[in-house]
Design a protein around this motif. Structure first.
Motif, PDB file in Angstrom:
ATOM      1  N   ALA A   1      95.908  38.337  75.138  1.00  0.00           N
ATOM      2  CA  ALA A   1      95.501  39.554  75.756  1.00  0.00           C
ATOM      3  C   ALA A   1      95.926  40.581  75.231  1.00  0.00           C
ATOM      4  O   ALA A   1      95.324  41.929  75.346  1.00  0.00           O
TER       5      ALA A   1
ATOM      6  N   ASP B   1      91.559  36.839  81.008  1.00  0.00           N
ATOM      7  CA  ASP B   1      92.712  37.600  81.638  1.00  0.00           C
ATOM      8  C   ASP B   1      92.528  39.033  81.427  1.00  0.00           C
ATOM      9  O   ASP B   1      92.889  40.070  82.244  1.00  0.00           O
ATOM     10  N   TYR B   2      92.357  39.556  80.228  1.00  0.00           N
ATOM     11  CA  TYR B   2      92.170  40.948  79.865  1.00  0.00           C
ATOM     12  C   TYR B   2      90.958  41.737  80.613  1.00  0.00           C
ATOM     13  O   TYR B   2      91.298  42.714  80.939  1.00  0.00           O
TER      14      TYR B   2
ATOM     15  N   THR C   1     101.009  30.369  79.091  1.00  0.00           N
ATOM     16  CA  THR C   1     100.895  31.515  79.759  1.00  0.00           C
ATOM     17  C   THR C   1     101.710  32.484  78.788  1.00  0.00           C
ATOM     18  O   THR C   1     101.265  33.565  78.894  1.00  0.00           O
TER      19      THR C   1
ATOM     20  N   ARG D   1      98.833  33.232  76.269  1.00  0.00           N
ATOM     21  CA  ARG D   1      97.618  34.129  76.743  1.00  0.00           C
ATOM     22  C   ARG D   1      98.174  35.478  76.845  1.00  0.00           C
ATOM     23  O   ARG D   1      97.248  36.561  76.784  1.00  0.00           O
ATOM     24  N   ARG D   2      99.377  35.636  77.288  1.00  0.00           N
ATOM     25  CA  ARG D   2      99.732  37.149  77.263  1.00  0.00           C
ATOM     26  C   ARG D   2      99.629  37.843  76.085  1.00  0.00           C
ATOM     27  O   ARG D   2      99.242  39.071  76.127  1.00  0.00           O
TER      28      ARG D   2
ATOM     29  N   SER E   1      94.237  28.748  75.179  1.00  0.00           N
ATOM     30  CA  SER E   1      94.857  30.221  75.534  1.00  0.00           C
ATOM     31  C   SER E   1      94.086  31.365  75.093  1.00  0.00           C
ATOM     32  O   SER E   1      93.797  32.315  75.702  1.00  0.00           O
TER      33      SER E   1
ATOM     34  N   LEU F   1      91.221  31.969  77.469  1.00  0.00           N
ATOM     35  CA  LEU F   1      91.588  32.305  78.690  1.00  0.00           C
ATOM     36  C   LEU F   1      92.179  33.882  78.505  1.00  0.00           C
ATOM     37  O   LEU F   1      91.969  34.532  79.618  1.00  0.00           O
ATOM     38  N   ALA F   2      92.665  34.056  77.518  1.00  0.00           N
ATOM     39  CA  ALA F   2      93.080  35.504  77.452  1.00  0.00           C
ATOM     40  C   ALA F   2      92.171  36.594  77.441  1.00  0.00           C
ATOM     41  O   ALA F   2      92.427  37.797  78.015  1.00  0.00           O
TER      42      ALA F   2
ATOM     43  N   ARG G   1      89.735  40.932  83.188  1.00  0.00           N
ATOM     44  CA  ARG G   1      89.977  40.922  84.835  1.00  0.00           C
ATOM     45  C   ARG G   1      91.107  41.984  85.244  1.00  0.00           C
ATOM     46  O   ARG G   1      91.103  42.634  86.116  1.00  0.00           O
ATOM     47  N   ASN G   2      91.814  42.318  84.140  1.00  0.00           N
ATOM     48  CA  ASN G   2      92.844  43.270  84.460  1.00  0.00           C
ATOM     49  C   ASN G   2      93.377  43.888  83.063  1.00  0.00           C
ATOM     50  O   ASN G   2      94.331  43.584  82.710  1.00  0.00           O
TER      51      ASN G   2
END
Length: 383
Positions: A258, A363-364, A251, A254-255, A356, A359-360, A366-367
């Motif tokens: 991103a 994530d980016y 988590t 990934r942040r 990670s 998926l990052a 997506r938002n």
């Protein structure tokens, strides 16, 4: 397909082995040693927190106990939309060296930095996070390094205290990462600082735009763009607990990754050769790491196709890849295996980091407007 296989293999190999080797050669043949000084500049510490009532008192007392002349170090706490007792706890300490800035609406760390820094007047700005404990001589080590006029920013070293197999796997990767930073620093500049502990000259500091996740990359890269070095100071230590499980670490990772995509989006010149003094290092250290999971997928898919010809090399290569992935999955499912066996530990950490990174990007996309750190289970456990 052979071209895809070899190109993907070459990119992954350069990202994790070739680039460190290149930095090692540059550190040996083109070394640029830092010339530290004895003068202790004035320091404004900047600490941005959100709902950190359980941690803020210990952190502020840690900063008050730093081995640095008290009259030359001031602590500035920014409460970013805190709804708990963080502000009250900080004020209750009663130290004239602590200034509390309470922002009613939560806007993110970079927005608080951008508003706070213009109000400060010390020669150096030291950034730190609330979770980590920093050594008493850390500020002194950073200030002595920044006495070199060629140095514009200096990063400390984050020490992870791993207590299980997964955490030790990540810690092994982190030791590799710190070795790479040492090599980059020895030959010029690192491409980012650790948010837990870094300092910069106030006169060179460009506050990050609101919404930037990685202030610890934006600020050093902006300073490097102006011609000053960004160096690594392993004598300045910050201590943090390592990841206790894969979910919490992924988590957080990934942040962070991103944030790399956001940085490229907001400052696209960072990807252009010659557009930034550290462009090559950014590609070797950061951008190829973002591409690595997709290269690994291409490597596996092309390898599967090439085995149709019965070539023993490609059959052996496929067997090695499958074995590595199975070992990584076993390490994730059975932490005791990672604890007991180094290859399983490293394979598990490598798979986690690349998962990670993949998926990052999702994530980016997506938002892309996300800019606030969310509390992970690891951080919640500390609170």
């Amino acid at each position: 397909m052979a071209t895809v296989f070899w190109l993907a293999a070459a990119l992954v190999a350069f990202a994790y082995a070739g680039y460190p080797l290149l930095m090692a050669l540059r550190a040996r043949w083109h070394a640029r040693p830092v010339v530290p000084g004895d003068s202790l500049a004035t320091i404004d510490v900047v600490l941005v927190v959100h709902d950190a009532a359980a941690l803020v008192e210990a952190k502020l007392r840690n900063l008050l106990e730093l081995d640095y002349p008290a009259e030359r170090l001031r602590i500035n706490l920014a409460c970013d939309g805190c709804s708990d007792a963080t502000e009250a706890i900080a004020r209750a300490i009663g130290s004239p060296r602590i200034r509390v800035f309470a922002f009613g609406q939560r806007r993110g760390k970079s927005a608080c930095i951008a508003e706070l820094v213009p109000q400060l007047d010390a020669e150096l700005i030291l950034f730190t996070d609330v979770r980590q404990r920093i050594d008493t001589d850390a500020a002194r080590m950073l200030a002595m390094t920044l006495a070199d006029p060629a140095v514009g920013a200096a990063s400390g070293e984050l020490v992870l205290e791993a207590d299980n197999g997964y955490g030790r796997g990540i810690d092994a990767y982190w030791r590799y990462e710190k070795l790479l930073r040492r090599l980059e620093s020895a030959s010029g500049s690192i491409v980012g600082a650790t948010g837990a502990l870094y300092a910069a000259r106030r006169e060179l500091l460009v506050p990050p735009p609101a919404g930037i996740i990685l202030d610890d990359m934006w600020i050093p890269l902006a300073i490097a763009a102006g011609g000053h070095r960004v160096v690594f100071v392993p004598q300045a230590l910050a201590h943090d607990r390592g990841a206790s499980d894969s979910a919490s670490e992924e988590t957080r990772k990934r942040r962070t990754l991103a944030g790399n995509y956001q940085l490229l989006h907001r400052w696209p010149q960072l990807a252009l050769p010659g557009a930034h003094p550290l462009a090559l290092r950014l590609w070797g250290h950061k951008w190829l790491r973002l591409a690595a999971p997709w290269c690994l997928l291409a490597l596996l898919a092309s390898n599967l196709w090439l085995t149709r010809g019965g070539d023993m090399f490609y059959l052996a290569s496929l067997a090695l890849q499958v074995a590595a992935y199975l070992l990584a999955l076993s390490a994730r499912l059975r932490p005791s295996l990672a604890t007991a066996w180094l290859p399983a530990r490293l394979c598990g950490a490598f798979l986690s980091l690349n998962l990670s990174a993949a998926l990052a990007l999702v994530d980016y996309l997506r938002n892309p407007q996300a800019h606030l750190w969310q509390t992970t289970r690891l951080e919640a456990a500390r609170q």
